[in-house]
Enzyme design. Structure first.
Site, PDB file in Angstrom:
ATOM      1  NE  ARG A 102      -3.515  -7.418  13.262  1.00 48.73           N
ATOM      2  CZ  ARG A 102      -2.463  -7.356  12.715  1.00 48.73           C
ATOM      3  NH1 ARG A 102      -2.531  -7.044  11.183  1.00 48.73           N
ATOM      4  NH2 ARG A 102      -1.444  -7.622  13.071  1.00 48.73           N
ATOM      5  CG  ASP A 153     -13.104  -6.091   9.519  1.00 48.76           C
ATOM      6  OD1 ASP A 153     -11.771  -5.968   9.610  1.00 48.76           O
ATOM      7  OD2 ASP A 153     -13.878  -6.633   8.514  1.00 48.76           O
ATOM      8  CE1 TYR A 195     -14.982 -12.760  14.759  1.00 46.10           C
ATOM      9  CE2 TYR A 195     -13.790 -14.567  14.244  1.00 46.10           C
ATOM     10  CZ  TYR A 195     -13.884 -13.166  14.567  1.00 46.10           C
ATOM     11  OH  TYR A 195     -12.661 -12.496  14.578  1.00 46.10           O
ATOM     12  NE  ARG A 210     -19.145  -7.394   7.271  1.00 52.69           N
ATOM     13  CZ  ARG A 210     -18.505  -6.150   7.022  1.00 52.69           C
ATOM     14  NH1 ARG A 210     -17.346  -6.000   7.475  1.00 52.69           N
ATOM     15  NH2 ARG A 210     -19.212  -5.401   5.979  1.00 52.69           N
TER      16      ARG A 210
END
Length: 247
Positions: A50, A52, A113, A200
């Protein structure tokens, strides 16, 4: 009903994230609308991650059950046609038939990622909303050294959003590498699963190391504090990409 795996790429700049939200554009809703236009079926698709608002993907995966056994190439082509007509920055890279027990989220064994920092004085003309522009020169070697303190199984409370809904803050981080290619610093993270804002948060903390404000010991201390207040500033979503999901 036949189950299809969809491999998906998207520019997250214009979306409120992957997950469908009332009155806000989302990647999930865009694809579900394309499916409705293609075959007249109202569905809920499940994604592997999911992402952002503002986060991109080059390797998102989702699954959907369709009432008819369409040829996978037709599914891919039809969905892309409807997405293009709607002006969505979403592309279905591949569609394939999978077993009924395949689940894009729960069958995943690893997620990968990439975070991209443009590290130069001049701002980005061609990559706006695709990178984090940091004008101050960063020491990618020190960032990589500090990143290794986060690899392994830890309580990542410091590096997760206060809004994170995961039952446990404990995760196993398999990889966190920092490299430079010219003006671009690339941070690659791999794990079975991540907490909300974990990547992040780690990137923002490593940027402090790159600037010389922190060192590897400070990062380790922040991790061991298990306190959100100990985290460095959270990096913006612009430079984050979901690049691959393993099954």
């Amino acid at each position: 009903m036949p189950r299809y795996r969809l491999d998906i790429e998207y520019d997250g700049s214009a979306y409120a994230g992957w997950q469908r939200q009332a009155e806000l554009p989302s990647v999930q809703a865009a694809i579900e609308k394309a499916i409705l236009g293609f075959c007249g079926q109202e569905v809920t698709i499940r994604g592997a991650g999911r992402t952002d608002a503002g986060v991109h993907a080059t390797g998102q995966v989702a699954h959907v059950d369709l009432e008819k056994g369409w040829d996978p190439d037709k599914v891919q082509g039809a969905l892309n046609a409807h997405l293009a007509m709607a002006g969505d920055a979403v592309s279905v890279l591949a569609a394939s038939l999978v077993a009924d027990d395949f689940d894009a989220r729960f069958s995943a064994t690893a997620r990968h990622y990439l975070y991209v920092i443009l590290n130069r004085r001049a701002s980005a003309a061609l990559m706006r909303k695709k990178i984090w522009h940091v004008p101050k020169l960063l020491d990618e070697g020190a960032m990589h050294e500090a990143a290794q303190r986060l690899v392994g199984r830890h309580d990542f409370t410091t590096f997760r959003s206060v809004q994170c809904q995961a039952n446990s803050p404990v995760r196993t981080l398999d990889r966190l590498d920092v490299t430079r290619d010219g003006d671009l610093i690339e941070i690659r993270a791999s794990a079975r699963s991540f907490l909300h804002n974990q990547v992040r948060s780690m990137v923002g903390t490593l940027k402090r190391v790159g600037e010389g404000a922190w060192d590897a010991g400070d990062v380790e201390a922040a991790l061991k504090a298990a306190d959100r207040a100990a985290c460095g500033p959270v990096s913006p979503p612009d430079g984050l990409y979901l690049t691959r999901v393993d099954y």
